[in-house]
Write a protein that holds these residues in place. Structure first.
Motif, PDB file in Angstrom:
ATOM      1  N   UNK A   1       0.839  -1.166   0.000  1.00 46.51           N
ATOM      2  CA  UNK A   1       0.000   0.000   0.000  1.00 46.51           C
ATOM      3  C   UNK A   1       0.895   1.243   0.000  1.00 46.51           C
ATOM      4  N   UNK A   2       0.470   2.241  -0.729  1.00 48.06           N
ATOM      5  CA  UNK A   2       1.155   3.527  -0.695  1.00 48.06           C
ATOM      6  C   UNK A   2       0.103   4.623  -0.787  1.00 48.06           C
ATOM      7  N   UNK A   3       0.522   5.865  -0.635  1.00 42.95           N
ATOM      8  CA  UNK A   3      -0.417   6.993  -0.596  1.00 42.95           C
ATOM      9  C   UNK A   3      -0.250   7.854  -1.844  1.00 42.95           C
ATOM     10  N   UNK A   4      -1.363   8.431  -2.315  1.00 41.69           N
ATOM     11  CA  UNK A   4      -1.359   9.185  -3.560  1.00 41.69           C
ATOM     12  C   UNK A   4      -2.132  10.484  -3.402  1.00 41.69           C
ATOM     13  N   UNK A   5      -1.571  11.541  -3.974  1.00 43.59           N
ATOM     14  CA  UNK A   5      -2.251  12.833  -4.093  1.00 43.59           C
ATOM     15  C   UNK A   5      -1.641  13.521  -5.307  1.00 43.59           C
ATOM     16  N   UNK A   6      -2.389  13.613  -6.377  1.00 36.95           N
ATOM     17  CA  UNK A   6      -1.854  14.163  -7.632  1.00 36.95           C
ATOM     18  C   UNK A   6      -1.235  15.535  -7.441  1.00 36.95           C
ATOM     19  N   UNK A   7      -0.055  15.708  -8.037  1.00 38.68           N
ATOM     20  CA  UNK A   7       0.583  17.017  -8.067  1.00 38.68           C
ATOM     21  C   UNK A   7       1.186  17.470  -6.746  1.00 38.68           C
ATOM     22  N   UNK A   8       1.333  16.605  -5.776  1.00 39.46           N
ATOM     23  CA  UNK A   8       1.892  17.003  -4.481  1.00 39.46           C
ATOM     24  C   UNK A   8       3.379  17.337  -4.646  1.00 39.46           C
ATOM     25  N   UNK A   9       3.846  18.362  -3.964  1.00 40.06           N
ATOM     26  CA  UNK A   9       5.264  18.730  -4.004  1.00 40.06           C
ATOM     27  C   UNK A   9       6.067  17.735  -3.169  1.00 40.06           C
ATOM     28  N   UNK A  10       7.300  17.471  -3.600  1.00 37.62           N
ATOM     29  CA  UNK A  10       8.123  16.482  -2.912  1.00 37.62           C
ATOM     30  C   UNK A  10       8.345  16.836  -1.443  1.00 37.62           C
ATOM     31  N   UNK A  11       8.641  18.092  -1.165  1.00 40.46           N
ATOM     32  CA  UNK A  11       8.895  18.515   0.205  1.00 40.46           C
ATOM     33  C   UNK A  11       7.652  18.318   1.078  1.00 40.46           C
ATOM     34  N   UNK A  12       6.496  18.629   0.515  1.00 43.69           N
ATOM     35  CA  UNK A  12       5.245  18.464   1.262  1.00 43.69           C
ATOM     36  C   UNK A  12       4.974  16.985   1.541  1.00 43.69           C
ATOM     37  N   UNK A  13       5.194  16.135   0.546  1.00 45.64           N
ATOM     38  CA  UNK A  13       4.994  14.702   0.724  1.00 45.64           C
ATOM     39  C   UNK A  13       5.921  14.164   1.804  1.00 45.64           C
ATOM     40  N   UNK A  14       7.204  14.533   1.743  1.00 45.37           N
ATOM     41  CA  UNK A  14       8.180  14.049   2.727  1.00 45.37           C
ATOM     42  C   UNK A  14       7.804  14.511   4.132  1.00 45.37           C
ATOM     43  N   UNK A  15       7.362  15.749   4.271  1.00 44.21           N
ATOM     44  CA  UNK A  15       6.946  16.276   5.573  1.00 44.21           C
ATOM     45  C   UNK A  15       5.718  15.547   6.094  1.00 44.21           C
ATOM     46  N   UNK A  16       4.715  15.383   5.234  1.00 44.07           N
ATOM     47  CA  UNK A  16       3.487  14.690   5.642  1.00 44.07           C
ATOM     48  C   UNK A  16       3.773  13.250   6.063  1.00 44.07           C
ATOM     49  N   UNK A  17       4.560  12.557   5.253  1.00 51.90           N
ATOM     50  CA  UNK A  17       4.866  11.164   5.555  1.00 51.90           C
ATOM     51  C   UNK A  17       5.673  11.041   6.846  1.00 51.90           C
ATOM     52  N   UNK A  18       6.667  11.907   7.031  1.00 48.70           N
ATOM     53  CA  UNK A  18       7.478  11.860   8.251  1.00 48.70           C
ATOM     54  C   UNK A  18       6.629  12.143   9.485  1.00 48.70           C
ATOM     55  N   UNK A  19       5.723  13.103   9.376  1.00 50.31           N
ATOM     56  CA  UNK A  19       4.854  13.428  10.508  1.00 50.31           C
ATOM     57  C   UNK A  19       3.946  12.253  10.859  1.00 50.31           C
ATOM     58  N   UNK A  20       3.358  11.636   9.852  1.00 49.79           N
ATOM     59  CA  UNK A  20       2.439  10.522  10.092  1.00 49.79           C
ATOM     60  C   UNK A  20       3.168   9.279  10.590  1.00 49.79           C
ATOM     61  N   UNK A  21       4.358   9.025  10.061  1.00 50.97           N
ATOM     62  CA  UNK A  21       5.149   7.884  10.539  1.00 50.97           C
ATOM     63  C   UNK A  21       5.565   8.127  11.986  1.00 50.97           C
ATOM     64  N   UNK A  22       5.918   9.365  12.309  1.00 51.73           N
ATOM     65  CA  UNK A  22       6.273   9.709  13.690  1.00 51.73           C
ATOM     66  C   UNK A  22       5.114   9.474  14.648  1.00 51.73           C
ATOM     67  N   UNK A  23       3.922   9.852  14.228  1.00 54.30           N
ATOM     68  CA  UNK A  23       2.741   9.595  15.066  1.00 54.30           C
ATOM     69  C   UNK A  23       2.501   8.097  15.226  1.00 54.30           C
ATOM     70  N   UNK A  24       2.632   7.374  14.143  1.00 56.85           N
ATOM     71  CA  UNK A  24       2.362   5.935  14.168  1.00 56.85           C
ATOM     72  C   UNK A  24       3.391   5.190  15.014  1.00 56.85           C
ATOM     73  N   UNK A  25       4.642   5.646  15.007  1.00 56.83           N
ATOM     74  CA  UNK A  25       5.672   4.966  15.791  1.00 56.83           C
ATOM     75  C   UNK A  25       5.446   5.111  17.292  1.00 56.83           C
TER      76      UNK A  25
END
Length: 115
Positions: A1-25
């Motif tokens: 499984x992976x996450x998708x949002x058309x046209x998302x900026x790389x920096x925004x994706x990395x920030x969102x993913x890091x924040x969510x992984x941090x919460x999940x950990x």
């Protein structure tokens, strides 16, 4: 499984993913205590409680990650078999780059999953 949002900026994706992984950990599964006057029964009970607890923790982590990313506007995509193998073989940095390519793609490969 992976996450998708058309046209998302790389920096925004990395920030969102890091924040969510941090919460999940930070998820802590409830602990199960086993009591028995029989030493063997207590050991077997503790062993099985540990197995069930680790599965429960994985489910909780997945739920937190899914909810966090959905709140940020991403949808889940089920990766195909070859894509799963490809992602599994990549290093951490290369995997992040590939996940970004998939997240920002106009037509993501795989099946869209329900929210």
């Amino acid at each position: 499984m992976y996450f998708h949002q058309s046209g998302i900026a790389r920096e925004r994706f990395a920030t969102d993913l890091a924040e969510c992984v941090g919460l999940a950990e930070g998820v802590q599964a409830p602990r199960h205590f086993v009591y028995s006057p029989n030493l063997y029964a207590a050991a077997a009970g503790a062993f099985f409680a540990g197995l069930l607890g680790s599965g429960e923790k994985r489910k909780m982590i997945d739920s937190v990650l899914r909810t966090c990313m959905a709140d940020k506007g991403y949808r889940r995509i089920k990766a195909t078999g070859p894509l799963r193998k490809e992602l599994g073989a990549l290093s951490k940095d290369a995997r992040l780059d590939r996940l970004y390519q998939l997240a920002a793609a106009d037509a993501p490969p795989g099946k869209a999953l329900p929210k």
